[in-house]
Structure formats: structure tokens, C-alpha cells
Design a protein around this motif. Sequence first.
Motif, mmCIF file in Angstrom:
data_model
loop_
_atom_site.group_PDB
_atom_site.id
_atom_site.type_symbol
_atom_site.label_atom_id
_atom_site.label_comp_id
_atom_site.label_asym_id
_atom_site.label_seq_id
_atom_site.Cartn_x
_atom_site.Cartn_y
_atom_site.Cartn_z
ATOM 1 N N ARG A 3 36.181 18.150 34.619
ATOM 2 C CA ARG A 3 35.624 18.585 33.337
ATOM 3 C C ARG A 3 36.579 19.636 32.784
ATOM 4 N NH1 ARG A 3 30.120 20.828 35.543
ATOM 5 N NH2 ARG A 3 31.707 21.647 36.953
ATOM 6 N N VAL A 5 37.871 22.009 29.534
ATOM 7 C CA VAL A 5 37.620 22.627 28.233
ATOM 8 C C VAL A 5 38.951 23.097 27.668
ATOM 9 C CG1 VAL A 5 36.695 24.678 27.080
ATOM 10 C CG2 VAL A 5 35.227 23.302 28.567
ATOM 11 N N ILE A 7 40.469 25.378 24.647
ATOM 12 C CA ILE A 7 40.112 26.402 23.659
ATOM 13 C C ILE A 7 41.132 26.351 22.541
ATOM 14 C CG2 ILE A 7 39.690 28.850 23.265
ATOM 15 C CD1 ILE A 7 39.264 29.145 26.294
ATOM 16 N N THR A 28 36.669 18.417 26.446
ATOM 17 C CA THR A 28 35.982 18.953 25.266
ATOM 18 C C THR A 28 36.850 20.048 24.661
ATOM 19 O OG1 THR A 28 33.805 18.519 26.229
ATOM 20 C CG2 THR A 28 33.903 20.089 24.403
ATOM 21 N N VAL A 29 37.037 19.970 23.353
ATOM 22 C CA VAL A 29 37.824 20.966 22.624
ATOM 23 C C VAL A 29 36.883 21.807 21.771
ATOM 24 C CG1 VAL A 29 39.688 21.354 20.965
ATOM 25 C CG2 VAL A 29 39.807 19.391 22.526
ATOM 26 N N PHE A 30 36.991 23.127 21.870
ATOM 27 C CA PHE A 30 36.239 24.046 21.020
ATOM 28 C C PHE A 30 37.208 24.736 20.065
ATOM 29 C CE2 PHE A 30 33.574 23.938 24.917
ATOM 30 C CZ PHE A 30 32.392 23.497 24.339
ATOM 31 N N VAL A 253 34.892 30.415 21.308
ATOM 32 C CA VAL A 253 34.840 30.798 22.718
ATOM 33 C C VAL A 253 35.038 32.308 22.800
ATOM 34 C CG1 VAL A 253 35.955 30.589 24.972
ATOM 35 C CG2 VAL A 253 35.651 28.560 23.537
ATOM 36 N N GLY A 265 34.061 27.982 33.700
ATOM 37 C CA GLY A 265 33.618 27.529 32.391
ATOM 38 C C GLY A 265 33.936 28.554 31.329
ATOM 39 N N VAL A 275 29.274 27.002 29.271
ATOM 40 C CA VAL A 275 29.742 25.617 29.314
ATOM 41 C C VAL A 275 30.566 25.459 30.577
ATOM 42 C CG1 VAL A 275 31.116 23.852 28.164
ATOM 43 C CG2 VAL A 275 29.800 25.489 26.799
ATOM 44 N N ALA A 277 33.144 24.152 33.425
ATOM 45 C CA ALA A 277 34.437 23.474 33.390
ATOM 46 C C ALA A 277 35.141 23.677 34.719
ATOM 47 C CB ALA A 277 35.296 24.011 32.248
ATOM 48 N N VAL A 280 40.302 25.069 32.423
ATOM 49 C CA VAL A 280 40.306 25.563 31.049
ATOM 50 C C VAL A 280 41.748 25.642 30.576
ATOM 51 C CG1 VAL A 280 39.844 27.533 29.534
ATOM 52 C CG2 VAL A 280 38.152 26.852 31.247
#
Length: 495
Positions: A3, A5, A7, A28-30, A253, A265, A275, A277, A280
Motif C-alpha cells: 500500500r 501513498v 504525497i 493513492t496520491v494525495f 497531508v 501511514g 491513512v 501505508a 510513503v
Amino acid sequence: MARIVVIGAGVGGLATAARLAVSGHEVTVFERSDTVGGKLGRYVHDTPAGSFHFDTGPSLLTLPQVFHDLFEATGAKLDEYLDLTPLDPIVRHVFPGGGPALDSCADPDEFAARIGVALGDRAAADWRRLWRRAARVWTASHRDILRRTVDSPRDLAALAWRLGDLAAIGPGRTLRGLGRSHLSDPRLRMLLDRYATYTGADPRRAPAALVAVPYAELTFGGWYLRGGLGTLADALLSRCLDLGVTVRTGETVTRIDAAGGRVHGVRLAGVHAPVPADVVVANADALTVYRDLLPHPGRLAALTDRSLAGFVLLLGVRGDSGLAHHNVFFPTDYHAEFDAVFGDPGRGVRARPATDPTIFVTVADDPTARPTGHEAWFVLVNAARHGTAPDAVNWRRPGLADAYADRILDVLAARGVDVRDRLVFRETRTPADLDAATAAPGGSIYGTAGGLLRPANRGPVHGLWLVGGSTHPGGGLPMVTLSAQIVADEIGPAW
């Protein structure tokens, strides 16, 4: 399958996300902004005459093979998404005191011939000699530095440098010093100095190895993307979505959770639950990461040498100015400009807006960028970062931005390009605006000032990686994209 993430949805973040997704990871991209692209910004100004479209970040794409490789690695073809247009001239250089302009191009022999016509045979011979050295530096850099992690000075020292490479790179030598030793014509020295600013650095202190930057541009060419360079962000977003990446805009974030020496996360503004992760990837300025997201005094201490920023004018202009796509108007005293931009606390010199700056004007010959009979001008001036320290300028001081915009237009007029009576509109973008829009501290375009050793891609805790212009291998679209390749390769496939 990890998983992951990411940023930030700048070019580095999106390129990393696409590479990791095609390797089987859950990504997942924030992104804090409502749009993707980061510093690859865009702006549209509507007028009764029609709409003016601007790239507010990079205006030139170099090393196109880097982007071909990225798209092929993620199962696509670059030409299916983007319309690359080669530029000739790549840049038109206009020197102080009159005389012919010098148009750069991607044919080394042709460019040397143009130097001979504009500046004389001796200048052309000097450039050819410098070019041979630049080729050695580029080959060594591309082979040993640009496609691998460099975490410390020991990593550089441990490389199997050939003696010829070391002689060409000139450890301890500056780009300004290299120009003075190789180039007899002061105009060519100015041209070379400008490439230090590509990495946000002062040529008087930047390493001579940055001679690889003009070599890359003038060997592999400069390119425009029809519709603007912002279309690269659209293409990368499309690849990410097609590969199953989740991209969430408007999500900030606020912290990276990393108890026990590894990431667990991230925390989002306004959201209580973390979230989770396994990995990262931070596509944020390294200063932001180690000051705000994962406070780390040791890493933060090495990030004090900030890159220059930029003061921008967006102009709607009536008529045809006859300019090239990219134009550089040099000042009489380049040394004074760098004193203004960087300051010199040791001599009691504070940073300030340069009164006689180098002015970079981009005028895209693209019907989609402006109404018929008009031009959309992107005007960039090297500027000190925003702040109150001696090496910064408070760009929010009332009246400063408008007064400096007036000054820039006056300087352009003095250099033979007067558009003050042809303006449909003008807008300014200061380093403070870039800071607010992209979370680039102080509006520093490239994070830390350029050099061979930049903040490492590998973070101080297990599972944390950094990509983007503030990290290795440096700023600019191709280097940012290479940072994504380095990190994705290090993380590896899910199987």
C-alpha cells in the motif's frame, strides 16, 4: 503488493505513481491543490478579445527520451498523449550593448557556426573546446549519477570515476570559473552562467559540473508541447487513472506516521483516522518534509542553501512582436544581479529586487494560447526567495510587486522591446505566490541550490522516499522524472 501513498501530484509524484502501479502496487496520491501538476501550473485569462493561456511553470521540455521511456514503461506511447514540437531557436540570446542576437539550436556544429557569425571565430573555437569538456561531464553524469541513488558524499566518492571524468568535472571548481578559463568572449560567459539558474544556483558558487546542463539541452534539443507544457500533467494523470491509481485532490497531508523507524501511514487535514501505508513517497519540497511532515533536525540542517525564486509577469499583448519562442535579454552587469538575488551576508549585502535583471520572455507560437492578432507573454526574472532573512525579500510588502512589474517593463523597453502601449492586461506572480500555491518554501523553485549532492531520495526511516525537484538528481522536468524512476526501481515490483 504494498500500500503506497504518494504525497503530491506534481510530475514527480504522478510519474512515480504510474511506475509503481504498473508494478502491481496499490497506489493513492494525495494532492493539496484542486488540480494536478504542481509547479507545472497553468492559467487562463479571459478578455473580450478572447482567452490567453499561460504555462506558469516550466516552458521548455528537454531530454525527450526520458519521457518516452516513462510512457513505454507504463504501457503507452508518448506520442499518443502529447504533441512534441522541436524548437529552433531553442533560445534567442540578446546581449547588452547591441550587436547580433545568438540563436541556440540542437545541432552542435550549427550552433558553433552561429557563434562564429555573431561573436567571431575565436568565440566559436572557444565554445567547441568547452563543448568537448561538457560532453565528458554529461557522459559521466548520465552513467554514474542521474539514474541511481546518491545518499551521501561517500556515494559520490565511491563511484569508479575515470581520471578523464574527474578532470572534466573539476571538483571544487565553479561554473563561473570554468567559463572564464575557457571562454574569452564575455557574452558567451553570460550564456554559460545562465545555466546555473536552471538549478536555482549562483554561477559564482555552482559546481563546474553543471556544464552538463547546456550540453543536454543543446544536444538533445528543446521542445514545446502543443497546447502548453501543462498537457504533460494531463497525460500523466490519464496514465495513472488508467493504471488504477487513486488520485485525491484537495487533500492536505499534515504528517507522516513513522514510529519505530518505519512509516505506517499519513495524516490528512480534517480527518481523524490515519491513512495506512507500507511505503510513503513524498513529492514535496524536502524542507517541507523534514520541517513539517516528519520533523528531522539532522536532515533539516542541510537544507539552508535555498535556490533562487522567480518574479513573473503574465502579459496579454496586441500585435506581433517578432520574438522567438524563448528569449533572454541579458543585463550589463550579471554580477550585480546575482548579488541582488542571493545577497551576501558576509559582505553585508542584503537580497533585493535586481534593478537591471536578466529578463526571460516566452512567446509560444501556438494558436491555442492566444486570440488572433495577440500574443501571450510569460516574463520571468530571477528573484530572491520570499522571507525576512538577509538573503530573502518580503514580496508581500504593499506596492512592491506592481512597482517591480513597472521596472521590468521599463527595462525591456530600454533593451528595444517596448510593449507598454500594447498591453491588454498584466498580472504578477511573486515568490510569495508560488509559496502559497505549491508549498515551495519561500517560492524557491528548485528547493536547495544546485549541485551534485542534493537531498537523498531515501528517507531517514524505512519506507520513506522523496522525489521531485528538491531531491536527487535535481530540478527541471527530466530530472524530476528520473527521480521517479530511481525511486520506483528501488521500491521494486509487488511480486
